[in-house]
Write a protein that holds these residues in place. Structure first.
Motif, PDB file in Angstrom:
ATOM      1  N   PRO A   5      23.244  23.477 -17.418  1.00 30.95           N
ATOM      2  CA  PRO A   5      23.190  24.454 -16.331  1.00 30.95           C
ATOM      3  C   PRO A   5      23.708  23.842 -15.030  1.00 30.95           C
ATOM      4  O   PRO A   5      23.259  22.772 -14.611  1.00 30.95           O
ATOM      5  CB  PRO A   5      21.704  24.797 -16.241  1.00 30.95           C
ATOM      6  CG  PRO A   5      21.001  23.601 -16.764  1.00 30.95           C
ATOM      7  CD  PRO A   5      21.906  22.971 -17.780  1.00 30.95           C
ATOM      8  N   VAL A   6      24.683  24.530 -14.402  1.00 25.20           N
ATOM      9  CA  VAL A   6      25.233  24.060 -13.134  1.00 25.20           C
ATOM     10  C   VAL A   6      25.184  25.198 -12.129  1.00 25.20           C
ATOM     11  O   VAL A   6      25.142  26.377 -12.503  1.00 25.20           O
ATOM     12  CB  VAL A   6      26.690  23.548 -13.286  1.00 25.20           C
ATOM     13  CG1 VAL A   6      26.762  22.372 -14.241  1.00 25.20           C
ATOM     14  CG2 VAL A   6      27.618  24.671 -13.731  1.00 25.20           C
ATOM     15  N   SER A  45      33.365  32.277 -15.593  1.00 22.96           N
ATOM     16  CA  SER A  45      33.713  32.461 -14.187  1.00 22.96           C
ATOM     17  C   SER A  45      32.536  32.021 -13.331  1.00 22.96           C
ATOM     18  O   SER A  45      31.367  32.265 -13.661  1.00 22.96           O
ATOM     19  CB  SER A  45      34.054  33.929 -13.907  1.00 22.96           C
ATOM     20  OG  SER A  45      35.190  34.318 -14.643  1.00 22.96           O
ATOM     21  N   LEU A  46      32.842  31.372 -12.219  1.00 25.58           N
ATOM     22  CA  LEU A  46      31.807  30.778 -11.384  1.00 25.58           C
ATOM     23  C   LEU A  46      31.787  31.419 -10.011  1.00 25.58           C
ATOM     24  O   LEU A  46      32.843  31.719  -9.431  1.00 25.58           O
ATOM     25  CB  LEU A  46      32.047  29.271 -11.255  1.00 25.58           C
ATOM     26  CG  LEU A  46      32.084  28.467 -12.570  1.00 25.58           C
ATOM     27  CD1 LEU A  46      32.405  26.989 -12.288  1.00 25.58           C
ATOM     28  CD2 LEU A  46      30.773  28.586 -13.314  1.00 25.58           C
ATOM     29  N   THR A  47      30.566  31.601  -9.462  1.00 24.58           N
ATOM     30  CA  THR A  47      30.365  32.162  -8.123  1.00 24.58           C
ATOM     31  C   THR A  47      29.374  31.290  -7.377  1.00 24.58           C
ATOM     32  O   THR A  47      28.371  30.832  -7.964  1.00 24.58           O
ATOM     33  CB  THR A  47      29.840  33.598  -8.205  1.00 24.58           C
ATOM     34  OG1 THR A  47      30.781  34.411  -8.914  1.00 24.58           O
ATOM     35  CG2 THR A  47      29.626  34.192  -6.812  1.00 24.58           C
ATOM     36  N   VAL A  48      29.642  31.027  -6.111  1.00 26.17           N
ATOM     37  CA  VAL A  48      28.751  30.185  -5.312  1.00 26.17           C
ATOM     38  C   VAL A  48      27.320  30.718  -5.390  1.00 26.17           C
ATOM     39  O   VAL A  48      27.064  31.911  -5.187  1.00 26.17           O
ATOM     40  CB  VAL A  48      29.230  30.127  -3.848  1.00 26.17           C
ATOM     41  CG1 VAL A  48      28.172  29.470  -2.964  1.00 26.17           C
ATOM     42  CG2 VAL A  48      30.543  29.369  -3.745  1.00 26.17           C
ATOM     43  N   GLY A  49      26.373  29.803  -5.716  1.00 18.18           N
ATOM     44  CA  GLY A  49      24.958  30.140  -5.750  1.00 18.18           C
ATOM     45  C   GLY A  49      24.480  30.780  -7.021  1.00 18.18           C
ATOM     46  O   GLY A  49      23.272  31.000  -7.179  1.00 18.18           O
ATOM     47  N   ALA A  59      32.499  17.689  -7.611  1.00 20.39           N
ATOM     48  CA  ALA A  59      31.701  17.828  -6.398  1.00 20.39           C
ATOM     49  C   ALA A  59      31.405  19.276  -6.050  1.00 20.39           C
ATOM     50  O   ALA A  59      30.508  19.547  -5.247  1.00 20.39           O
ATOM     51  CB  ALA A  59      32.420  17.151  -5.232  1.00 20.39           C
ATOM     52  N   SER A  60      32.146  20.220  -6.629  1.00 17.99           N
ATOM     53  CA  SER A  60      31.964  21.630  -6.277  1.00 17.99           C
ATOM     54  C   SER A  60      30.797  22.280  -7.004  1.00 17.99           C
ATOM     55  O   SER A  60      30.520  23.462  -6.786  1.00 17.99           O
ATOM     56  CB  SER A  60      33.256  22.402  -6.571  1.00 17.99           C
ATOM     57  OG  SER A  60      33.650  22.220  -7.919  1.00 17.99           O
ATOM     58  N   VAL A  61      30.085  21.528  -7.900  1.00 17.76           N
ATOM     59  CA  VAL A  61      28.911  22.076  -8.591  1.00 17.76           C
ATOM     60  C   VAL A  61      27.783  21.050  -8.546  1.00 17.76           C
ATOM     61  O   VAL A  61      28.012  19.851  -8.336  1.00 17.76           O
ATOM     62  CB  VAL A  61      29.221  22.451 -10.064  1.00 17.76           C
ATOM     63  CG1 VAL A  61      30.343  23.475 -10.141  1.00 17.76           C
ATOM     64  CG2 VAL A  61      29.571  21.211 -10.884  1.00 17.76           C
TER      65      VAL A  61
END
Length: 733
Positions: free
Chosen positions: A418-419, A344-348, A377-379
């Motif tokens: 790592p992104v 799961s991904l979270t901004v920042g 483009a979102s990462v």
């Protein structure tokens, strides 16, 4: 007046039956004619209704063909149902007069021949006639070119022709049959295209796509033949494919009904198939690239050679193949890769994407072994990083990674990428491709299957922020026309206050309404259509809540509404995904409302009876009820005489009169006064002695009965222990 004896109730469920006249049944049968590429005409029959018998016998029937004079000689007919034959022919030059429906018309038919083909009684259709099904009646063949003006006789053509100034002949289409509801002709008209188009086949070949080519490898070249015309081909298909001189094919082979023989670089394939209009037949040619084909581009050509092809301009197809690769050495590597699973991904918030590269071939993959991926483009990723022996450089969104290698057969290597997510709400997808300097046995499986996180990228968490949640309900039982309050609560489960104004928006279901403006517990609300916007000044402290009610009025019976809404605050929240109130549903469908209710009888107001009527949720049953102003039990609650009169349209009926209370019976009598030509009155009378049935009556309690139609008047009866004129009131549906 003494109200110890109260008007009883009855149930009169009703059924309204509409009656009328059935329309006249039109003739159900139509004819159709079509022509194939070989010059054969076929005549069909179709009905809009089915027969009432399982076996149908055709009576005397006729089909008339209209053709330009001299188009063809009287044909020999091939029958399919019954025994059809050409029993008359009138040639255009002999026609001297014409009639349509008994009226003479101008003779414009000297250029047309009329050929009538008939069948006598007794033709059998086993299984009867099924509506919509097409039945082939007969066919006949012609020679020479197709004449597009050959057609069926149709309504509007002459039905009687005068020949040589004297004799007359009937030229029509007709058909009769048992089990079709009429002994007259059942012919109505024609269907399909009349005249039929001149049908031709149009064969066009196709070749390719050409698969990847390597010296010494045998691959299959796809070849196809399509019929894009409007008629079937003949039963002999021939395809000739020209291979490049540096390719070989087996001397003979068969594939998908095609039999092929190779001479030099020509592959000749035949198939006895009749290719119907719109269909395709395909096969493949196994071919092998010779060493002399290496690093060259080759053209593959195929053509169709078949008679009865209406268009010869599209009989050839060709395609260029890819460059021929060198021979794959025995025992070659085969790299495959995988990315993920993606967390799961979270901004920042940085996250690691696992990457693996495996050699599933039979020889080592020489180094350096590389892996390249283009990030969504979102990462983003760091400009350079290393992981588990891999070194990676990032240019824009392209990540290029290398490890020294070699990667032996059957082994794997892995690292993490790592992104950092930068755009909330997006669901990124990740894929990449490995490579090695060593020629592989298969490069089509190198690229990894795209993978994505379990959900969209979440927004960055806000420290010390409010978090509004809301709830609606519980919902009370709802009745049409009766206002009810829907509770609403808004809570701040965050860690800081939510600044005002605090808002709450709900869209009401169509089955209820709300006032245009209302206030409640410090909240002010306005309604536009079904949208209710509410505000309170705020702020709403962390851990606190506020509530109010939305007054609604149900308007539609039989519907079970649900309610939900969303709170708002100008302060950024730590979580907005939980703002919406969980949908709550009413405990049951909205009940029907009293359509009208009476008032207490004026002459006996102290002990009077109040009447009402409600429409049930089924939309057809009316429930009539009464309410007593006093409580009675035992003998005091018997009825002496009573009458209820129903006013309803003269075209409406009632049915299924049901008496709800034991020992009671209401007898209906219908009157149709001339003074009210569109209205009838049905009086339900009741009379019994004091020894009749008794039942308890509680003051203020509804006692129901069902009545259909329009209830116009109720009149209470005369109690058995008191004389008087009774009470009267009017109730209208």
């Amino acid at each position: 007046m003494n109200a110890k004896h109260i008007l009883h109730y009855l149930i009169i469920p009703w059924v309204l039956v509409l009656a009328g006249f059935l329309p006249t049944i039109a003739q159900p049968i139509s004819y159709k004619i079509e022509r194939d590429a070989a010059g054969t005409y076929r005549v069909y029959m179709r009905s809009t209704t089915s027969s009432t018998t399982s076996t149908v016998f055709l009576g005397t029937s006729q089909v008339t063909i209209v053709a330009p004079t001299g188009t063809f000689t009287t044909p020999t007919v091939a029958s399919n149902i019954g025994l059809w034959s050409a029993n008359s022919r009138i040639n255009g030059p002999t026609i001297t007069g014409a009639q349509i429906n008994g009226a003479s018309v101008a003779n414009t038919y000297t250029g047309l021949d009329f050929i009538s083909i008939g069948v006598g009684p007794g033709a059998v259709l086993a299984g009867g006639i099924v509506a919509g099904r097409e039945y082939l009646l007969f066919s006949f063949a012609t020679s020479g070119a197709c004449n597009p003006a050959v057609r069926l006789w149709q309504p509007g053509d002459p039905d009687i022709l005068q020949v040589n100034g004297s004799s007359t002949s009937t030229v029509i289409n007709q058909v009769s049959a048992n089990g079709m509801g009429s002994s007259a002709s059942l012919y109505a008209n024609n269907y399909g295209t009349n005249p039929p188009p001149c049908a031709v086949s149009d064969l066009t070949p196709g070749v390719g796509p050409v698969p990847a080519l390597s010296v010494g490898q045998t691959v299959n070249l796809p070849v196809s033949l399509s019929n894009i015309g409007n008629a079937s081909s003949n039963a002999s298909l021939t395809m000739v494919t020209t291979l490049p001189a540096t390719f070989t094919a087996p001397a003979t082979f068969s594939n998908n009904g095609w039999t092929c023989a190779t001479t030099g670089n020509l592959v000749n394939c035949t198939n006895p198939l009749v290719l119907t209009a719109g269909s395709v037949s395909a096969y493949t040619i196994p071919m092998t690239a010779l060493p002399t084909s290496f690093s060259l581009t080759h053209v593959f050509t195929t053509m169709v050679s078949t008679t009865l092809d209406g268009n010869s301009t599209n009989n050839v197809a060709s395609i260029s193949g890819p460059l021929v690769s060198p021979a794959v050495p025995i025992g070659a590597p085969d790299l495959v890769s995988a990315m993920g699973p993606v967390p799961s991904l979270t901004v920042g918030v940085p996250a690691n994407i696992p990457v693996s590269v495996s050699n599933v071939g039979t020889a080592s993959a020489a180094g350096p072994v590389t892996f390249v991926t283009v990030l969504p483009a979102s990462v983003t990723a760091a400009s350079f990083f290393v992981s588990n022996g891999w070194a990676c450089a990032v240019t824009s969104q392209t990540v290029s990674c290398q490890t020294a290698g070699p990667l032996t057969a059957g082994s794997s290597t892995a690292f993490v990428m790592p992104v950092t997510p930068v755009t909330a709400g997006m669901t990124p997808s990740f894929t990449g491709t490995p490579s090695t300097p060593t020629p592989e046995s298969n490069t089509a499986n190198n690229t990894s299957t795209p993978v994505a996180p379990p959900s969209a990228i979440a927004p960055a968490a806000v420290a010390g922020a409010p978090d509004l949640v809301s709830a609606m309900g519980p919902i009370p039982a709802l009745t049409v026309g009766v206002s009810a309050n829907i509770p609403v609560s808004v809570s701040n489960v965050g860690t800081t206050p939510a600044a005002g104004p605090i808002g709450f928006v709900t869209t009401l279901p169509a089955s209820v309404t709300a006032p245009a403006f209302f206030t409640n517990n410090g909240w002010a609300c306005s309604t536009s259509g079904q949208v209710v916007n509410c505000q309170t000044t705020g702020p709403l402290a962390a851990g606190s809540n506020t509530g109010f009610v939305v007054p609604v009025t149900p308007v539609t019976a039989g519907v079970t509404p649900s309610f939900t809404g969303t709170p708002t605050t100008p302060t950024p929240e730590s979580n907005t995904a939980n703002n919406g109130a969980p949908s709550v549903i009413a405990p049951g469908p909205i009940a029907g409302s009293p359509i009208s209710s009476g008032t207490a009888c004026v002459p006996c107001s102290a002990t009077g009876v109040k009447y009402g009527i409600k429409l049930g949720i089924d939309g057809v049953t009316y429930t009539v009820y009464m309410i007593s102003s006093a409580t009675h039990a035992g003998n005091l609650s018997r009825i002496s005489t009573a009458q209820a009169t129903i006013k309803l349209p003269r075209t409406m009926g009632i049915a299924n009169v049901t008496n709800l209370q034991p020992g009671t019976f209401w007898n209906p009598q219908r009157v149709s006064p001339s003074e009210t030509p569109t209205l009838d009155y049905i009086s339900f009378g009741y009379s019994q002695t004091p020894i009749g049935a008794a039942f308890p009556i509680t003051a203020g309690t509804e006692i129901a009965r069902s009545v259909p139609g329009s209830l116009d008047q109720h009149r209470s009866g005369q109690p058995d222990d008191h004389s008087g004129s009774g009470c009267a009131q009017r109730l209208a549906v």
